[in-house]
Design a protein around this motif. Structure first.
Motif, mmCIF file in Angstrom:
data_model
loop_
_atom_site.group_PDB
_atom_site.id
_atom_site.type_symbol
_atom_site.label_atom_id
_atom_site.label_comp_id
_atom_site.label_asym_id
_atom_site.label_seq_id
_atom_site.Cartn_x
_atom_site.Cartn_y
_atom_site.Cartn_z
ATOM 1 N N CYS A 168 0.845 -1.185 0.000
ATOM 2 C CA CYS A 168 0.000 0.000 0.000
ATOM 3 C C CYS A 168 0.887 1.244 0.000
ATOM 4 C CB CYS A 168 -0.898 0.001 1.237
ATOM 5 S SG CYS A 168 -1.799 1.542 1.452
ATOM 6 N N CYS B 198 -0.109 3.453 3.506
ATOM 7 C CA CYS B 198 0.274 3.051 4.864
ATOM 8 C C CYS B 198 1.404 2.032 4.889
ATOM 9 C CB CYS B 198 -0.935 2.493 5.610
ATOM 10 S SG CYS B 198 -1.424 0.841 5.078
ATOM 11 N N CYS C 121 -6.511 -1.182 -0.121
ATOM 12 C CA CYS C 121 -5.677 -1.691 0.962
ATOM 13 C C CYS C 121 -6.559 -2.263 2.073
ATOM 14 C CB CYS C 121 -4.816 -0.559 1.523
ATOM 15 S SG CYS C 121 -3.961 -1.023 3.040
ATOM 16 N N CYS D 263 -6.003 0.283 5.276
ATOM 17 C CA CYS D 263 -6.427 1.689 5.336
ATOM 18 C C CYS D 263 -7.393 2.063 4.215
ATOM 19 C CB CYS D 263 -5.216 2.615 5.324
ATOM 20 S SG CYS D 263 -4.438 2.747 3.703
HETATM 21 ZN ZN ZN Z 1 -2.875 0.996 3.355
#
Ligand code: ZN
Ligand code: ADP
Ligand code: ZN
Length: 830
Positions: free
Chosen positions: A530, A533, A570, A573
């Motif tokens: 990702c 994050c 993701c 997040c």
């Molecule tokens: Zn993420």
């Protein structure tokens, strides 16, 4: 078939020790029926009662019973074949394996698969009484299918259309409603056969009845028979299937055979071995360099043991040398084994052997069906083959008189079996088998393993021979390093194909030559991350990232085959910014197509070679110049010989260096050297471009000048400082289980024990520590590494015996809720 109650006359004062292929270290004792006495010899395959059923085993020895024997021994049931299944030499070899690789003798015997040619001991069932009342439904169901005659469990399963009948059988038996017994295993039909039918032309030999029916009466009642007789008047040896198609059924054939009207000949049908296309090169005369080595080995063939390390650069003609040596062995009436890593068992290699040895050469590989494998083994036993080629298990080929053993690419890690006992190394087994047979063993490689080089150069245990030039005065390819940091600095991007590599590829397209691109990662992207994050998608069962595959947009674990749909957002997040990280072969494929839309490309990796024949098809296409580029994993680094390839591109050379394995540099170097060796094998000279972010790594200095020996010497210094092989010997103990606390706790126990047993013995115990791949297939893994100075105890015998006695055979430890694997001379240490 002997029945249960028959009384058997037992030979007095003789018992047989029979080894069974189960994890037990000692043989089982059996008495010997008098009428088998002459046949019971060491190595003979027998069936014996074992528990309630029968099993196959191998006679290890014959001796006298102990006086204080407490219980009566059961007799051997039968001898499967009077010819020994395992030669005396093979038994010694397996005993050595059990001893050296720290496993039970029974596990070692699994290597020759003592029940391969037998079916299973089957449970037979029949009614014991005529009627049964008041049965529960499930028992009634079974009862209804039973008969007064014996039926096998398999037959019953078919009739009832279900498995797991044992519990019901048990219940019926308790009520004395049925009888059961285990039928001993019987020999499987090894060869496929066909029945060929002909007419008995001399009708006087027909039965009286037949003559009346078909010659005198000859009414329409016998129309079909008469038709068949007519049909066969003009034909000889017709296959049953053809007759069936012509409208003559099996019942008719059977009847006419019984009436002596038909003659039947049963013919063996050999499953053909596809040894690929032939590429005949006539009248090869060995170069002086090749001939000098052959002259060294020849006098020892079929006579004397000696290990040879043949260090020959890629294209120096090693395979041709093997062929010459084997030709000599065959001319002396002996046989040869050639070990080749599975990955190199290409049609090309096989064709070179079959050109010389014709149908006297057999290939064993993992894609043979059980029936095919059985047939090959049987034909080896019957003496139909002179040469067997195959990966590690081929070292156990049941030849009667070996003359030479060759281990090609001897540095290959795939010769080590590491996932189940016996964890043997086929190269070392080859050397021991060679020693037992008093024959030479030739280890060949362009990049010999450090242990072998050390054995040859420092210890002088093998004769060392170096082939310095390519056949036909071809030069080794020029190697250029591409410093990818520069492009990165300039553009801030990390391109898959550097500018230099693209230019060279384009040039090949223009002059119509071919290029190979190596990247030892399959799939599209080795991991997804990702961008928001930093979350990385990992396998549920393993401590490893999931690889993204374009086909079906799947994430796949390359260790346990766990698959999942690639996420759109993701999971952590919910960001949409998912990045494809790392480089897999599919990504390169796409990049090349984007960049050179008019080029043709082939990709070879595990994903494109799933079915039998895929491998050969891709190679044939590339050879026929149906493609400009071949992209692949290390599958393409080895053994391939294409004249038109003048460029090899290594996409990321640093990849393998990161592994926490003391052999990481050695392995990377070997692979790069192999890959480089694919370029310039024809009349055209070749070039290799190596992309790297670590151009200053010392490895490259040696790689660029093809200087393997100096690289070896340099690496040896590090090994010496850290006391790693070849200066020491290692034994790896893997403790694994589902509960991490247990794994860690019991690993501690073993480690403590090894410390306490140390006394003055000069070994060290490293760990326990979590393995580099701490979780695999849902199991936690801890490692203990035992390191022994080779000068003090060269074969590590003190530690080996300690481990076997106190750990491996220890009944208490077997109860621990963890699995303990002992890997002597480990190759895989992650
Ligand atoms: Zn993420
Ligand atoms: P290696 O196994 O060392 O990589 P090979 O045995 O595959 O080398 O030989 C490379 C090429 O040279 C092959 O095409 C082979 O047929 C050819 N070759 C080998 N020895 C000779 C020779 N003495 N004369 C002519 N060609 C040879
Ligand atoms: Zn996994």
């Amino acid at each position: 078939m002997k029945t249960k109650n028959q009384t058997i006359e037992i030979a007095e004062n003789k018992i047989a020790q029979v080894i069974m292929p189960i994890p037990v270290d000692t043989p089982f004792s059996y008495s010997i029926p008098v009428d088998l006495l002459d046949l019971i010899l060491p190595g003979v395959q027998v069936t014996v009662p074992f528990g309630e059923r029968y099993s196959a085993g191998i006679v290890l020895s014959i001796g006298e019973p102990e006086d204080d024997a407490e219980f009566e021994l059961k007799p051997i049931h039968d001898v499967v074949n009077a010819e020994p299944f395992a030669s005396a030499e093979m038994i010694k070899l397996l005993e050595w394996i059990a001893d050296y690789y720290i496993c039970t003798l029974g596990e070692a015997f699994r290597l020759i698969n003592p029940s391969v040619n037998l079916n299973k001991s089957s449970l037979m069932i029949k009614r014991a009484v005529a009627e049964a009342d008041n049965l529960r439904k499930s028992q009634q169901e079974l009862w209804d299918k039973l008969e007064d005659d014996w039926l096998s469990l398999t037959q019953l399963e078919k009739r009832l259309k279900r498995k797991n009948l044992l519990h019901r059988i048990h219940l019926l038996k308790k009520k004395n409603l049925i009888e059961t017994f285990y039928k001993p295993p019987e020999e499987l039909k090894i060869y496929k056969t066909v029945d060929l039918f002909s007419l008995q032309k001399d009708s006087l030999k027909w039965t009286q009845k037949a003559r009346e029916k078909y010659l005198i009466e000859a009414t329409s009642k016998y129309a079909k028979a008469l038709e068949l007789i007519e049909y066969l008047r003009t034909r000889e040896g017709v296959d049953r299937n053809i007759l069936r198609e012509a409208g003559f059924n099996s019942a008719l054939l059977k009847r006419l055979k019984e009436e002596n009207v038909l003659l039947v000949e049963t013919k063996k049908l050999l499953r053909s071995q596809e040894l690929g296309y032939s590429e005949k090169k006539e009248n090869i005369v060995l170069t002086d360099e090749q001939a000098a080595f052959v002259d060294q080995v020849k006098p020892k063939i079929a006579k004397e043991h000696q290990g040879f390390l043949l260090h020959g650069i890629t294209g120096s003609g090693k395979t041709q040398i093997y062929i010459e040596l084997i030709r000599e062995a065959v001319s002396r009436g002996t046989q040869a084994i050639v070990l080749i890593p599975e990955i190199i068992l290409t049609p090309q290699t096989m064709a070179r052997f079959s050109n010389t040895f014709g149908d006297r050469v057999a290939v064993i590989h993992s894609r043979l069906s059980k029936a095919e494998k059985l047939e090959v083994l049987q034909r080896i036993r019957e003496g139909h083959f002179d040469v067997v080629i195959g990966p590690r298990s081929a070292i156990f080929a049941p030849f009667k008189k070996l003359g030479i053993i060759v281990v090609d690419e001897e540095h290959e890690g795939s010769y080590k079996q590491h996932d189940s006992a016996p964890r043997y190394h086929a190269r070392d087994v080859a050397l021991y088998r060679g020693y037992l047979n008093k024959i030479p063993v030739v280890l060949g490689s362009a990049s010999p393993g450090f242990e072998s080089l050390f054995n040859a150069l420092a210890e002088k245990r093998y004769a060392y021979y170096y082939l310095s030039s390519r056949v036909g005065a071809r030069s080794l390819p020029r190697i250029r390093l591409i410093d990818q940091r520069e492009e990165w600095r300039k553009s801030g991007e990390r391109p898959i194909l550097s500018e230099n590599l693209e230019l060279e590829m384009e040039a090949r397209l223009v002059i119509r030559q071919q290029a190979m691109l190596l990247q030892n990662r399959r799939g599209f992207a080795p991991w997804l991350q990702c961008g928001e994050c930093g979350y990385v998608m990992k396998c549920e069962n393993c401590d490893i990232t999931l690889t993204y595959h374009t086909y079906g947009r799947k994430l796949r674990c390359h260790y346990c085959d766990y698959t999942a749909k690639a996420p759109e957002v993701c999971p952590d997040c919910q960001s949409l910014d998912i990045k494809y990280e790392g480089i897999g072969t599919q990504m390169i494929e796409q990049q090349v197509i984007d960049r050179f839309p008019h080029s043709n490309l082939l990709r070879m990796d595990q994903d494109t070679t799933k079915r039998k024949g895929d491998h050969a098809k891709i190679l044939a296409k590339f050879r026929n110049k149906e493609a400009d580029f071949l992209v692949g994993t290390k599958m393409i680094a080895k053994g391939l010989d294409f004249e038109q390839v003048t460029l090899v591109g290594i996409i990321s050379a640093d990849q393998g260096l990161q592994f926490p394995d003391f052999r990481a540099t050695e392995k990377t170097f070997q692979m790069l050297m192999q890959a480089a060796g694919r370029a310039g094998r024809g009349a055209l000279s070749g070039e290799v471009l190596i992309q790297t972010y670590e151009p200053d790594h010392y490895m490259f200095k040696y790689l660029r000048t093809h200087n393997y020996l100096d690289f070896f010497k340099k690496e040896l210094q590090t090994r010496k400082t850290l006391s790693y092989p070849p200066y020491s010997r290692l034994c790896l103990i893997r403790v694994s289980g589902e509960n991490e606390n247990n794994v860690s706790h019991y690993a501690q126990e073993i480690s403590r024990f090894l410390y306490s047993a140390k006394k003055d013995k000069s070994y060290s115990v490293l760990g326990p520590a979590p393995a580099a791949l701490q979780r695999l297939n849902g199991r936690y893994r801890y490692h203990i590494l035992v390191k022994q100075d080779r000068k003090k105890d060269p074969s590590m015998s003190y530690v080996r015996h300690l481990l076997k006695r106190s750990i491996y055979l220890n009944a208490e430890i077997k109860k621990w809720p963890v699995e303990i694997a002992i890997d002597m001379d480990p190759v895989e240490i992650l």
